[in-house]
Structures are given as C-alpha cells and as structure tokens.
Design an enzyme around this catalytic site. Structure first.
Site, PDB file in Angstrom:
ATOM      1  N   TYR A 172      81.648  43.380  33.095  1.00  0.00           N
ATOM      2  CA  TYR A 172      81.345  43.447  34.526  1.00  0.00           C
ATOM      3  C   TYR A 172      80.643  44.757  34.891  1.00  0.00           C
ATOM      4  O   TYR A 172      81.185  45.837  34.670  1.00  0.00           O
ATOM      5  CB  TYR A 172      82.661  43.314  35.287  1.00  0.00           C
ATOM      6  CG  TYR A 172      82.608  43.454  36.791  1.00  0.00           C
ATOM      7  CD1 TYR A 172      81.690  42.755  37.567  1.00  0.00           C
ATOM      8  CD2 TYR A 172      83.524  44.267  37.445  1.00  0.00           C
ATOM      9  CE1 TYR A 172      81.682  42.875  38.945  1.00  0.00           C
ATOM     10  CE2 TYR A 172      83.534  44.393  38.824  1.00  0.00           C
ATOM     11  CZ  TYR A 172      82.608  43.688  39.573  1.00  0.00           C
ATOM     12  OH  TYR A 172      82.605  43.809  40.937  1.00  0.00           O
ATOM     13  N   HIS A 175      78.613  45.171  41.888  1.00  0.00           N
ATOM     14  CA  HIS A 175      79.220  45.600  43.146  1.00  0.00           C
ATOM     15  C   HIS A 175      79.420  47.101  43.286  1.00  0.00           C
ATOM     16  O   HIS A 175      80.158  47.540  44.172  1.00  0.00           O
ATOM     17  CB  HIS A 175      80.579  44.897  43.350  1.00  0.00           C
ATOM     18  CG  HIS A 175      80.459  43.411  43.458  1.00  0.00           C
ATOM     19  ND1 HIS A 175      81.000  42.547  42.553  1.00  0.00           N
ATOM     20  CD2 HIS A 175      79.840  42.643  44.384  1.00  0.00           C
ATOM     21  CE1 HIS A 175      80.726  41.289  42.901  1.00  0.00           C
ATOM     22  NE2 HIS A 175      80.008  41.336  44.004  1.00  0.00           N
ATOM     23  N   ASP A 268      76.461  41.216  48.573  1.00  0.00           N
ATOM     24  CA  ASP A 268      76.763  40.010  47.810  1.00  0.00           C
ATOM     25  C   ASP A 268      77.488  39.002  48.706  1.00  0.00           C
ATOM     26  O   ASP A 268      77.121  37.830  48.746  1.00  0.00           O
ATOM     27  CB  ASP A 268      77.631  40.399  46.606  1.00  0.00           C
ATOM     28  CG  ASP A 268      77.841  39.244  45.650  1.00  0.00           C
ATOM     29  OD1 ASP A 268      77.026  38.318  45.653  1.00  0.00           O
ATOM     30  OD2 ASP A 268      78.834  39.267  44.901  1.00  0.00           O
TER      31      ASP A 268
END
Ligand code: ADP
Ligand code: SF4
Length: 691
Positions: A172, A175, A268
């Site tokens: 990941y 963000h 997002d």
C-alpha cells in the site's frame, strides 16, 4: 433472467484471473475503513461477509498495520502484528469464501501518518518529519536497519495473511498515509542514500517490498499494488502525467493487480458536493491500463451499471472498485445481476461513513441503516424477520425517518399507512437537495419512495396534516410519529445555550426554513453558523449564487467545522472564499442594532460590529413534537389503545439524515424484538487477551 437473452450488463459478470487466483466477477470492494477494526472483530467479519453475500467478487479489509511501529491509535483499523492476529482474520476470510468471493488484505506501514500513541514507539519515516496529526511528536529518519526491518515486517505480515486464508495481499502506497508512499515524495524524502534523490531511488523501497512479498506468498496469493497516482497538488506533489506515470512504468508487471486512485483521502473519497459525477477519477487513473499488462481496479462512486460497463468496455478499468457504493448497498452486484436496478440504494456521497472512522466510532451510512449493525443487532440489509402479526401501523411524516420506518414495516409484512402533510414525500430532503452540490441527497427519498410504491401493503396519504384527534380516532395498533424539526430563530446553540437577544425591529432574522419557503431576503446578509455542519456554508454558497453579498460569521475557528470529518472542511472554506463570501471566524453574535450585527471574539471577548441587512440564523433546530405530545396526552385517557406510540427521528431529536433513517429502521425492527423495549440493546464485543 431468460438464459437465451444476454445479460444487459454481462461484462460485469465475467470472471477474471488476478495472478494465481480468479475473481468470479468484476465487482471489487476495495479496502475501506469501518471504525470497527481490531477492537470489533465479529462486527468486522459480519460486515465483510454481508458484502460477499451481496455478490462482490472481491472483498477487502481496511488497512491492516504490519507492526507495532505502525500504530494508528486511537483510530481502529486492522492489525497483523503477530500470530495472535491470525484467527480473527481467518474468521473473515472463511466468511467471505463461503459466498464465493476472494478476500484481500491491505497491509500498511503508516510511518509518519501515525503517532504510535498506543505502543509509544517513536514513529519512523524516510526523513525527520513531524507526524501528520497535531500530536507533538516527530517521526525519526529510518536507517538501513529500519529499512531492512520494514521489508521483513511486510514479509512476515504477508505470510500470516496467507496463513489466515487471504487470496490477495496488498502493498500500500496510497492516500499519503503509508511509509511506502512517503518514500516516493520528495517533500518527505530528502535522503541522500540510494533510497532518496532520483525517482528510481525513491521507488526502490516500494519495488523491493513488492518483490519481497511476491517471493514470500506470490505462488498462492495475488499481489496487489495500491498506488495514488496523483495528489492533485500540481507540481507540489505526485502528478499522473509526470512521476505517477513513471512509477507505474517502473513497477508495471511486478504486482498481479493495480489498484489505483488519487490522494489524499479527501480526493479519493470526494463528496458529491465537490465531485458530483460517477467516475470522477478516470481523468487521473485511466493511463494505467495503457502501461501495465495486469488487471486494474479503480473507484469513482460507481452506482450505475451502464457506467460500470462503459469503464470496462472502454478499457479504463478491469474491475469496478467500490467502497462507498458497497457500503450504501452491499447487494449492489446481486441487484445488477437480477437486473433489479431500481432496488439499488445509491450512495449519496455524503461521507457520513467516513466521519465515523474519523471520530473513532462504528461505521454508519445515510442510505443503509444496517451498515455496521450486521453482527451487533443482527441486521441484514435485504432480509428481515417477517412478522406473524397483521396489526395496522400508521407512520406520520414522510421525511427520512418516516419513509424508512414505513419501508421497513412494510417489509416486515405490516399493513402501513403513511400520512404526509406535504404534497410529496422526502421531508427535509426535498429542500436540501436543491442546495448547491446536494442534489444526490434526494436519492434517500427516491429509493424509499420507489420501493414503497411497489409494495401492496402500503397506503400513502399525501396532503394530509394529521392532528392528535385524528390519531386517537383511528384503531391503529402501532403509531410512529416522524414530524421532523424546524430551525430555531432565537439563536440557541452551542455558543448560546440561552439564545441571542436580537431586536427584530433593528435587524430581521431569517432561518433556513424561511429561505426554503421562499422568503425575500435583502441584498446584504449575514449567515450566523453555530451549527457547524453543512447548512451554514451551503446556504452562504447558494445565496452568493442568487446575487447576495454574504458574510459568514461563526464562533468556530473555521467554516463548517464538523465537515472536517466528512473530508470537506477545507474545500468548503476555499470555495466560500473563492466566491467572495466574507468569512469571520471565532466570533459570537451578541446582539444587533440598526443594520449592524454586534459580535464578540470568543477568546478575548473584544467587541466588534459588522453592517448587514439581515441575519440568517443557523444554530440549532427544535423538534416538531406537538403531534406526539398531544397524542400521548389524549392516549393517556384511553390506556391500551396503542401498543406503540412513539416519536422518532428529528421530531424526537434533530440530527443527521443518517440518524433519522436509522431511527426509522430501528423503530420498525424493534416491533419484532421483545428484548429491546428500550431499543438500546445490542451485542457487545468483549476483548479476549491471548493466554
Ligand atoms: P425526519 O428527518 O425526522 O424524517 P423531516 O423534517 O425530514 O424529519 O420530515 C418530517 C415530515 O413530516 C415532513 O415531510 C412534514 O411535512 C411531515 N409532517 C409534519 N407534521 C405532520 C403532520 N402533522 N401530519 C403529517 N405529516 C407531517
Ligand atoms: Fe455513501 Fe453517505 Fe452511505 Fe457513505 S454514508 S456510503 S457517502 S450514502
């Protein structure tokens, strides 16, 4: 559906391989937070299982910390710190597999995005930087040992994920919340070793981690790369057309799946107020499929199957990613499969779900009152207990609370009469959906109105303002009063518990209800916002559009302060400033004299004044509970007439639309549940420490 006719949305139901595993269809529930996490494992399992049952081909966790040095307390996310975490994850994967879906886990190291408040380990990051929250702690620069350790933590967590039964393991970098993303960004990574400087150096750790994880579990699990390809910061951040593209090219075929989006979370998960259209991320993420030979998943608040098919047919995405649409309707894929499109509860883009995570409380959803209640109350979003009783029910008021109550009662099999004073159903939504950016809020009304119209056991009486005697004169066994609320004119609110003394002759005072009712306003108006959610800011915006000169005064330190939790606050303030609204913060409205509002600084009490022709009071609301109070009083004279006479939603306690929908749902369900007379009982998770 007739087998001979092709399914109208057939491309959405084609299986697709992701490395060594295969998804049964193209519906992909991307990782999303729930506010449940490691502290509420049973609730978390039931929530994800419900998605799998609803037809999602892939169901993922929220972010899962790989190590105690990534402790995002007090937020409640997942954990895969050691072997003790495996059983709770195994319960999730078992439940998801039972419905034929793949289970994915989003492994994260949060780095400078967390303060390690629980573990008290000094946070780590590419370079010395303060942590993201305003907690007074700095992350320390990682040395080579730290980097080696972090790679190993990822491998260990991946192996545990495999043991727990996950099919897809994420690396990941999204963000702006992950160490692996921080390494990519020059503003955080000013290292002078082989992990800093050039783009290939900054990508190095991400690449090494991807390869490590693939080597560790890639034979059995698909490796997913979640990357934010653009930060919407222009040259100050990662840009799709620049380094975003380069990073994707460099890593192209290492992962088995690309999960791409934009950063930060506010971009997002943009609200409908700022991104009204489905597929709003396409312009940033569509390049990815041109560069990689692996399946790509992306999001964009997709609720329409036509748009979804278009994404696949045009080669934008291979999987239709969804967090919020899967929260609003966990059964969205199955409804599309059944071509029952009108039955979809479309996400309205309000981010109440997001706010729950931000205030560390269990997830809730405006459209779906069962969200987060799958385990603790045993609620299913589609199925319900069928009542053995056939007693008549009356619901008064067709706002969010009344509509949901009537719908749920009808699903339970009761004959329902829904009486509404107005000419249409929807209550507050009918007004609020006309405000700038809030058109989608109407979906809360539309879904329920459509469902009710198709049910044979519901009678709708429009243009019927009931009085207490009407209710007493009927022989309904169960009466639910949902008559809503009205905005107060007296200024009572958080900063003014006793209201504000305004001489109406000196300065007229309007409320949002006056504006909805079409009151003529003078040119110069002052919106006084002591409510702090969207109403003050959105009214200011709409009044500018109508040609007024607007000043917004608030005792808070910023405009629409609570919308920080829906990820909108800075966007709202920026928009108002851009529109020319004069914004005055940290000032309380004290009183008024001729065309002048008198203010006090909330810190120093220093007085000041501002010219205006009117005040629009957005402070708090009064429940419209007369009907309930009077009916209860009359009913006292005739004990036993009603088995149920209750007040629900805003007429009990003004709150969010989500709270009203929930109240309506709860009241209906409670009819079948003799154990919850007070409507308070639900199962609690008790923590169990490993021996
Ligand atoms: P909530 O958010 O709790 O559902 P709303 O204010 O959105 O509340 O909706 C309340 C609804 O109740 C409105 O549509 C209003 O017209 C209706 N209503 C209010 N009083 C009566 C009444 N006496 N009889 C019938 N309907 C009523
Ligand atoms: Fe959509 Fe709002 Fe529900 Fe979140 S809370 S899923 S944004 S309707």
């Amino acid at each position: 559906m007739n087998k001979a006719t092709p399914h109208p949305f057939a491309p959405l139901f084609e299986p697709l391989a992701i490395g060594p595993v295969t998804a049964k269809n193209r519906f992909y529930q991307v990782p999303h937070c729930t506010g449940l996490g490691h502290a509420n494992p049973k609730a978390e399992v039931a929530l994800r299982a419900t998605k799998a049952e609803g037809g999602w081909g892939v169901v993922c966790t929220q972010e899962v910390e790989i190590h105690p040095s990534s402790d995002i307390s007090p937020a409640l996310e997942g954990r895969m710190w050691d072997d003790d975490d495996i059983p709770m994850h195994a319960a999730m994967t078992d439940a998801v597999h039972e419905h034929g879906a793949l289970a994915g886990i989003e492994l994260v190291h949060n780095g400078q995005h967390c303060a390690n408040l629980g573990t008290r380990i000094p946070p780590i990051a590419p370079a010395h930087r303060p942590v993201d929250s305003y907690y007074p702690v700095q992350a320390r620069a990682m040395n080579k040992t730290d980097i080696r350790n972090m790679r190993q933590w990822y491998v260990d967590a991946a192996i545990r994920s495999r043991q727990a039964g996950y099919d897809i393991v994420y690396v990941y970098a999204g963000h702006n919340m992950a160490t692996l993303m921080h390494f990519l960004l020059p503003r955080y990574n000013d290292r002078v070793d082989e992990y800093g400087g050039s783009i290939s150096n900054r990508v190095r750790l991400l690449q090494e981690t991807l390869c490590d994880v693939r080597d560790a579990v890639g034979e059995h699990c698909a490796i997913a790369m979640r990357l934010a390809v653009d930060e919407l910061l222009g040259k100050g951040g990662l840009q799709a057309e620049d380094e975003g593209r380069e990073i994707v090219s460099m890593l192209a075929d290492i992962p088995d799946l690309w999960d791409v989006n934009i950063s930060g979370w506010d971009n997002d998960s943009a609200t409908a107020r700022f991104e009204p259209d489905e597929g709003y991320q396409e312009k940033y993420t569509s390049f990815v499929k041109q560069l990689v030979n692996k399946p790509v998943v992306g999001v964009g608040r997709f609720t329409s199957p036509t748009t979804m098919v278009s994404q696949i047919n045009r080669g934008v995405l291979d999987f239709i990613g969804a967090a919020r649409p899967s929260i609003a309707d966990p059964f969205l894929p199955n409804k599309i499969l059944a071509n029952d499109i009108e039955a979809i509860r479309e996400c309205i883009g309000c981010n109440i779900c997001v706010s729950s995570d931000n205030v560390v409380s269990p997830i809730r959803c405006t459209q779906n009152p069962t969200m987060g209640e799958e385990w603790r109350r045993g609620w299913h979003p589609e199925r319900t207990v069928k009542s053995q009783r056939t007693e008549q029910t009356l619901v008064v008021g067709a706002g969010p609370a009344g509509l949901e109550c009537a719908h749920q009662l009808a699903k339970q099999g009761y004959p329902v009469m829904l009486a509404e004073a107005g000419l249409d159903v929807g209550g507050r939504l009918l007004n609020e959906c006309r405000l700038p950016g809030l058109a989608s809020y109407r979906r809360v009304r539309d879904y329920r109105a459509q469902q009710l119209s198709a049910m044979g056991n519901v009678e709708l009486l429009l243009d019927n303002r009931l009085i207490a005697q009407d209710i007493i004169d009927t022989d309904f066994a169960h009466v639910f009063i949902a008559t809503g609320s009205q905005w107060r004119r007296d200024g009572m609110g958080r900063a003014h518990p006793l209201g504000i003394n305004i001489d109406k002759a000196a300065l007229p005072v309007f409320t949002p209800d006056d504006i909805f009712a079409g009151s003529e306003l003078p040119k110069h108006v002052l919106v006084y916002d002591d409510d702090h959610y969207y109403m003050g800011g959105v009214l200011a915006e709409s009044l500018v559009a109508k040609g007024h000169t607007v000043t917004l005064v608030t005792p808070a330190n910023c405009v629409s302060a609570w919308t920080e939790h829906t990820l909108e606050q800075h966007k709202i303030q920026a928009r108002l400033l851009h529109l020319g609204v004069k914004v005055i913060v940290s000032q309380a409205l004290r009183s008024a004299n001729s065309n002048t509002a008198l203010l006090n600084c909330v810190y120093s009490n220093t007085p000041t004044s501002i010219n205006t022709d009117a005040i629009i009071m957005v402070t708090s609301r009064s429940p419209l509970d007369n009907l309930y109070t009077q009916s209860s009083q009359l009913a006292e004279a005739n004990p036993g007439q009603f088995k149920t006479l209750i007040n629900i939603g805003d007429s009990l306690s003004p709150s969010t639309v989500a709270a009203a929908v929930y109240a309506g749902h709860l009241a209906a369900r409670a009819l079948e549940d003799n154990t919850s007379k007070e409507h308070l009982f639900f199962r609690r998770e008790m923590s169990q420490s490993p021996a």
